[in-house]
Design a protein around this motif. Structure first.
Motif, PDB file in Angstrom:
ATOM      1  N   LYS A  70      44.797  83.422  46.648  1.00  0.00           N
ATOM      2  CA  LYS A  70      45.200  82.290  47.493  1.00  0.00           C
ATOM      3  C   LYS A  70      43.974  81.568  48.062  1.00  0.00           C
ATOM      4  O   LYS A  70      43.904  80.338  48.081  1.00  0.00           O
ATOM      5  N   SER A  71      43.006  82.362  48.530  1.00  0.00           N
ATOM      6  CA  SER A  71      41.853  81.751  49.198  1.00  0.00           C
ATOM      7  C   SER A  71      40.978  80.987  48.210  1.00  0.00           C
ATOM      8  O   SER A  71      40.237  80.086  48.590  1.00  0.00           O
ATOM      9  N   LEU A  72      41.056  81.350  46.926  1.00  0.00           N
ATOM     10  CA  LEU A  72      40.209  80.673  45.935  1.00  0.00           C
ATOM     11  C   LEU A  72      40.874  79.444  45.318  1.00  0.00           C
ATOM     12  O   LEU A  72      40.220  78.645  44.651  1.00  0.00           O
ATOM     13  N   PHE A  73      42.182  79.291  45.557  1.00  0.00           N
ATOM     14  CA  PHE A  73      42.920  78.221  44.867  1.00  0.00           C
ATOM     15  C   PHE A  73      42.353  76.822  45.171  1.00  0.00           C
ATOM     16  O   PHE A  73      42.048  76.052  44.264  1.00  0.00           O
ATOM     17  N   GLY A  74      42.210  76.489  46.450  1.00  0.00           N
ATOM     18  CA  GLY A  74      41.764  75.144  46.838  1.00  0.00           C
ATOM     19  C   GLY A  74      40.383  74.810  46.304  1.00  0.00           C
ATOM     20  O   GLY A  74      40.166  73.742  45.733  1.00  0.00           O
ATOM     21  N   SER A  75      39.448  75.736  46.462  1.00  0.00           N
ATOM     22  CA  SER A  75      38.064  75.442  46.070  1.00  0.00           C
ATOM     23  C   SER A  75      37.910  75.394  44.552  1.00  0.00           C
ATOM     24  O   SER A  75      37.125  74.601  44.028  1.00  0.00           O
ATOM     25  N   THR A  76      38.671  76.227  43.841  1.00  0.00           N
ATOM     26  CA  THR A  76      38.551  76.262  42.376  1.00  0.00           C
ATOM     27  C   THR A  76      38.904  74.919  41.756  1.00  0.00           C
ATOM     28  O   THR A  76      38.291  74.482  40.790  1.00  0.00           O
ATOM     29  N   THR A 186      46.962  72.511  50.007  1.00  0.00           N
ATOM     30  CA  THR A 186      45.502  72.371  50.002  1.00  0.00           C
ATOM     31  C   THR A 186      45.078  70.984  49.497  1.00  0.00           C
ATOM     32  O   THR A 186      43.992  70.822  48.946  1.00  0.00           O
ATOM     33  N   ASP A 187      45.938  69.992  49.711  1.00  0.00           N
ATOM     34  CA  ASP A 187      45.691  68.655  49.163  1.00  0.00           C
ATOM     35  C   ASP A 187      44.371  68.035  49.627  1.00  0.00           C
ATOM     36  O   ASP A 187      43.766  67.255  48.897  1.00  0.00           O
ATOM     37  N   LEU A 188      43.950  68.362  50.848  1.00  0.00           N
ATOM     38  CA  LEU A 188      42.723  67.717  51.344  1.00  0.00           C
ATOM     39  C   LEU A 188      41.495  68.140  50.531  1.00  0.00           C
ATOM     40  O   LEU A 188      40.534  67.385  50.420  1.00  0.00           O
ATOM     41  N   TRP A 189      41.531  69.336  49.952  1.00  0.00           N
ATOM     42  CA  TRP A 189      40.438  69.755  49.068  1.00  0.00           C
ATOM     43  C   TRP A 189      40.410  68.832  47.851  1.00  0.00           C
ATOM     44  O   TRP A 189      39.349  68.373  47.433  1.00  0.00           O
ATOM     45  N   ASP A 190      41.573  68.579  47.306  1.00  0.00           N
ATOM     46  CA  ASP A 190      41.666  67.683  46.143  1.00  0.00           C
ATOM     47  C   ASP A 190      41.182  66.281  46.495  1.00  0.00           C
ATOM     48  O   ASP A 190      40.440  65.654  45.745  1.00  0.00           O
ATOM     49  N   PHE A 191      41.640  65.803  47.671  1.00  0.00           N
ATOM     50  CA  PHE A 191      41.229  64.466  48.109  1.00  0.00           C
ATOM     51  C   PHE A 191      39.711  64.366  48.118  1.00  0.00           C
ATOM     52  O   PHE A 191      39.121  63.439  47.585  1.00  0.00           O
ATOM     53  N   LYS A 192      39.109  65.352  48.785  1.00  0.00           N
ATOM     54  CA  LYS A 192      37.657  65.334  48.929  1.00  0.00           C
ATOM     55  C   LYS A 192      36.996  65.249  47.548  1.00  0.00           C
ATOM     56  O   LYS A 192      36.084  64.440  47.328  1.00  0.00           O
ATOM     57  N   ALA A 193      37.474  66.060  46.622  1.00  0.00           N
ATOM     58  CA  ALA A 193      36.891  66.066  45.278  1.00  0.00           C
ATOM     59  C   ALA A 193      37.141  64.742  44.567  1.00  0.00           C
ATOM     60  O   ALA A 193      36.248  64.202  43.899  1.00  0.00           O
ATOM     61  N   ASN A 194      38.346  64.174  44.707  1.00  0.00           N
ATOM     62  CA  ASN A 194      38.648  62.889  44.071  1.00  0.00           C
ATOM     63  C   ASN A 194      37.734  61.788  44.616  1.00  0.00           C
ATOM     64  O   ASN A 194      37.185  60.986  43.857  1.00  0.00           O
ATOM     65  N   PHE A 195      37.601  61.760  45.923  1.00  0.00           N
ATOM     66  CA  PHE A 195      36.741  60.731  46.529  1.00  0.00           C
ATOM     67  C   PHE A 195      35.284  60.915  46.111  1.00  0.00           C
ATOM     68  O   PHE A 195      34.598  59.955  45.768  1.00  0.00           O
ATOM     69  N   ASP A 196      34.810  62.176  46.143  1.00  0.00           N
ATOM     70  CA  ASP A 196      33.421  62.422  45.742  1.00  0.00           C
ATOM     71  C   ASP A 196      33.191  62.009  44.293  1.00  0.00           C
ATOM     72  O   ASP A 196      32.164  61.423  43.960  1.00  0.00           O
ATOM     73  N   GLY A 197      34.169  62.328  43.445  1.00  0.00           N
ATOM     74  CA  GLY A 197      34.045  61.978  42.022  1.00  0.00           C
ATOM     75  C   GLY A 197      34.002  60.476  41.823  1.00  0.00           C
ATOM     76  O   GLY A 197      33.256  59.959  40.987  1.00  0.00           O
ATOM     77  N   SER A 198      34.819  59.763  42.602  1.00  0.00           N
ATOM     78  CA  SER A 198      34.854  58.306  42.500  1.00  0.00           C
ATOM     79  C   SER A 198      33.545  57.714  43.030  1.00  0.00           C
ATOM     80  O   SER A 198      32.947  56.820  42.423  1.00  0.00           O
ATOM     81  N   ARG A 199      33.108  58.265  44.160  1.00  0.00           N
ATOM     82  CA  ARG A 199      31.893  57.730  44.777  1.00  0.00           C
ATOM     83  C   ARG A 199      30.674  57.964  43.891  1.00  0.00           C
ATOM     84  O   ARG A 199      29.770  57.124  43.821  1.00  0.00           O
ATOM     85  N   LYS A 200      30.648  59.111  43.197  1.00  0.00           N
ATOM     86  CA  LYS A 200      29.526  59.412  42.301  1.00  0.00           C
ATOM     87  C   LYS A 200      29.370  58.299  41.257  1.00  0.00           C
ATOM     88  O   LYS A 200      28.265  57.808  41.014  1.00  0.00           O
ATOM     89  N   ILE A 201      30.500  57.899  40.676  1.00  0.00           N
ATOM     90  CA  ILE A 201      30.453  56.848  39.658  1.00  0.00           C
ATOM     91  C   ILE A 201      29.954  55.542  40.276  1.00  0.00           C
ATOM     92  O   ILE A 201      29.083  54.863  39.733  1.00  0.00           O
ATOM     93  N   PHE A 202      30.521  55.232  41.441  1.00  0.00           N
ATOM     94  CA  PHE A 202      30.119  54.006  42.137  1.00  0.00           C
ATOM     95  C   PHE A 202      28.621  54.011  42.437  1.00  0.00           C
ATOM     96  O   PHE A 202      27.922  53.018  42.193  1.00  0.00           O
TER      97      PHE A 202
END
Lengths: 275, 435
Positions: A70-76, A186-202
């Motif tokens: 459970k604890s590894l799900f969000g970060s993975t 754990t949606d906020l983990w996903d959000f963070k990754a989505n935003f970071d991924g988008s920002r990286k491209i930008f």
């Protein structure tokens, strides 16, 4: 209220001025070689982390260690979510790794429902690792295969640049509601990754746009900053608070930032002369 | 645009023109009137309307869409407003007004490079027709409450809608910082307008809920008279509405007056009450006609009150104190008892029928998108609804959403924008655009 025939020329002038006419940057395809190569490195690094994290996560599932799994799900999931526009190029793997119950006719009971969210369902909704081992093996195999396929892949520039907006579209359409990680929240983990991924491209193509359209760059950066600031309020030692902790006001702030980023980043391909 | 101008027709002339066409079809033979197929018409051809150039003015002391005759399609869209600072709220009001001005006027959106997303959704074609569109901007209680610098300027009677006795409010269909009432001749024109606004203001507002509705279209009557449209209960709705063409009457009932105790900036504005009222239509359709009529207080075919002949006949309850003619708890009698005191409770209704799909129980999710306007929300809708609490009609209806809003005065001219008077009242210096 009377009907009027008055047709105002000035009205059109005002309205047209409100829609930003994109200044087309003078970008040649060669200018994109550097950013795309850098992005390939970013993708490779994330894939490496994804393989390592998925190994630890699926090992915990197979070992029956419910709390650890459970604890590894969000970060993975974060390294997958960060490079989703590229990972999604292989629709068979995206389906088996990241589909949701409602992508399947029989929902959670559907035999085609596999991957992260099937394991999430077992761990968080059924509170058990029972019968999850085959799904864990399948996820590990799929992630390994994804890594292999992307390593051999030449990244199409329009997919990379378009990925910045595609990530925001994903969040806007099917994530802001909290439906992605509906069992674990754990949606906020996903959000963070989505935003970071988008920002990286930008950030990678930013120098190509900046000289011709600095207002655009400032606006987009400002909205990414707003997202970071909002998400930072929910940061915990382990990662992020559960999605139901997100206040309505902050959800609206994120929704507006996502919609605005989606609108603005939808012009990024065009600004770089890509079809 | 010159050709568009020449095509411009007023509603009344449009109706007469329509009457001519329908009249000749009738003359050609009643039996074939329902099966006319013009030569060369293809299955997927767009339906044709001579009303797409109908145009309402955005400018004036009051916003459009309030005393404007109700067209066939309406929508309420409710938003969470992100703009917090005076500068951002000004940008919100200005941008919104700019989009509304363009959409109500119609015209050609700017052409962009084809490597970019187009400026317009294009769903109405490359030239946007006005199609009788109005967009009415209203502000919820939270818009003021959540901005310290605006809170002192909240209209005195603006409150967050509280549940009435029969309400089963769904939080996802209630309230909002800002509401748009979008109405026009066709649902597509309303949807086009909503999409345009969403696209142009993504950082300032987020859509919370919306409800679309419609009004059944009637053929023009040979004598030029009009009748009230029917709701989904099959009854005429609006027969007792005050005359919206009577300006002094509207000044009394609808518009916040000069001498009112409301803040100065609100003069010329009005309160908007929105209610999403589900109708249990299957059960209603299984109710005897006589009982339906007693519950409403009107005859179903004509809409006439008991003892009357037409819907516009006024019932005289003073001669019926015991409800021998019109039951005391009939909907129309409770809503408007027509006493001296109840005169101060008059409201201007502008509702649409809505139909959304099927409930979990397999019943139709449909009802009334009730919208009304009044100068005093407490004496208007709230007082009327309190009188209706407990009415027999409640067995067949369930209010599930809506909200209370204040509709600011209209923009005076092209240099003005909706909400300016509020910003100026709050001490925010607004620069006037040159028109």
């Amino acid at each position: 209220m009377k009907l009027t025939t008055a047709l105002s020329a000035s009205l059109f002038a005002v309205t047209a001025a409100m829609i930003p006419r994109a200044a087309m940057a003078d970008v040649s395809p060669l200018d994109l070689v550097g950013p795309i190569a850098d992005y390939k490195i970013y993708v490779s690094e994330n894939l490496e982390v994804l393989v390592t994290d998925t190994k630890a996560f699926t090992d915990a599932v197979k070992a029956g260690d419910l709390e650890k799994a459970k604890s590894l799900f969000g970060s993975t999931r974060m390294s997958y979510e960060a490079i989703e526009p590229i990972a999604e190029l292989f629709s068979d793997l995206d389906g088996s790794i990241d589909s949701r119950a409602d992508d399947h006719e029989k929902a959670e009971k559907d035999p085609e429902f596999t991957g992260f969210h099937r394991i999430e369902y077992g761990l968080f909704a059924e509170n058990s690792t029972k019968d999850l081992a085959p799904f864990a093996d399948k996820l590990m195999a799929d992630v390994t295969e994804l890594n292999k396929r992307i390593t051999d892949l030449t990244l199409p520039p329009e997919k990379v640049v378009g990925g910045a907006a595609a990530l925001m579209e994903e969040v806007a359409a099917t994530k802001i509601s909290g439906e992605e990680d509906r069992y674990s929240h754990t949606d906020l983990w996903d959000f963070k990754a989505n935003f970071d991924g988008s920002r990286k491209i930008f950030e990678l193509v930013r120098p190509l746009v900046e000289k011709d359209d600095s207002a655009f760059v400032i606006k987009v950066s400002g909205n990414f900053d707003k997202v970071d600031k909002t998400l930072a309020k929910y940061k915990t030692e382990q990662g992020y608070e559960l999605y139901d902790k997100l206040t309505d006001d902050d959800r609206a702030v994120l929704a507006a930032a996502v919609n605005t980023l989606a609108e603005d980043l939808s012009t990024l391909r065009g600004k770089l002369g890509l079809n | 645009m010159a050709t568009d101008e020449t095509k411009l027709i007023t509603t009344r002339r449009g109706l007469l023109f329509g009457a001519g066409v329908a009249g000749s079809a009738l003359a050609a033979g009643l039996t074939s009137a329902h099966s006319v197929q013009k030569q060369g018409e293809q299955v997927a051809d767009a339906p044709v309307s001579d009303k797409t150039q109908e145009r309402q003015s955005f400018y004036g002391p009051h916003q459009a869409g309030i005393v404007t005759p109700r067209p066939a399609a309406g929508m309420i869209a409710s938003f969470h407003v992100l703009a917090q600072t005076p500068d951002d709220v000004e940008r919100l009001f200005r941008t919104l007004s700019g989009r509304i001005a363009f959409l109500m006027q119609g015209g050609t959106p700017p052409e962009l490079d084809d490597k970019l997303p187009p400026a317009d959704s294009g769903l109405l074609g490359p030239v946007v027709p006005p199609d009788n569109l109005t967009i009415t901007v209203s502000l919820g209680s939270s818009f003021f409450d959540q901005r310290d610098w605006l809170a002192p300027y909240k209209p005195l009677r603006l409150s967050r809608m509280k549940a009435f006795r029969n309400d089963a409010l769904d939080a996802d269909l209630c309230h909002g910082d800002l509401a748009l009432q979008i109405s026009s001749n066709t649902p597509d024109t309303n949807i086009h307008a909503l999409r345009d606004i969403l696209k142009n203001l993504p950082d300032l507002m987020v859509l919370r809920w919306k409800q679309e509705g419609s009004v059944p279209v009637l053929p023009p009557k040979p004598d030029g008279t009009h009748e009230s449209a029917r709701n989904f209960l099959g009854f005429r709705d609006g027969s007792a509405n005050p005359d919206a063409t009577d300006a002094p009457l509207m000044d009394k009932i609808v518009w916040v007056a000069e001498e009112s105790d409301e803040p100065d900036w609100a003069r010329g504005g009005t309160y908007q009450a929105v209610r999403i009222i589900r109708n249990f239509v299957e059960r209603w359709d299984r109710t005897p006609l006589g009982e339906q009529e007693r519950i409403i207080g009107r005859k179903k075919p004509t809409g006439a009150p008991y003892g009357g002949h037409t819907e516009h006949d006024v019932p005289d309850y003073s001669k019926d104190p015991d409800g021998a003619i019109t039951p005391l708890d009939a909907h129309i009698r409770l809503a408007n008892p027509r006493t001296k005191q109840s005169d101060s409770n008059l409201i201007l209704r502008r509702p649409f029928n809505y139909s959304n799909g099927v409930s979990k129980s397999g019943q139709l999710e449909q009802g009334l998108l009730f919208i009304c306007y009044q100068a005093d929300l407490e004496k208007g809708f709230i007082a009327v609804q309190k009188r209706l609490d407990g009415e027999p009609l409640e067995e067949y209806i369930k209010p599930i959403g809506g909200g209370f809003f204040f509709t600011p005065p209209g923009p005076r001219d092209e240099a003005d924008f909706v909400g300016r008077t509020l910003l100026e009242a709050a001490g925010h210096a607004v620069t006037r655009l040159k028109s």
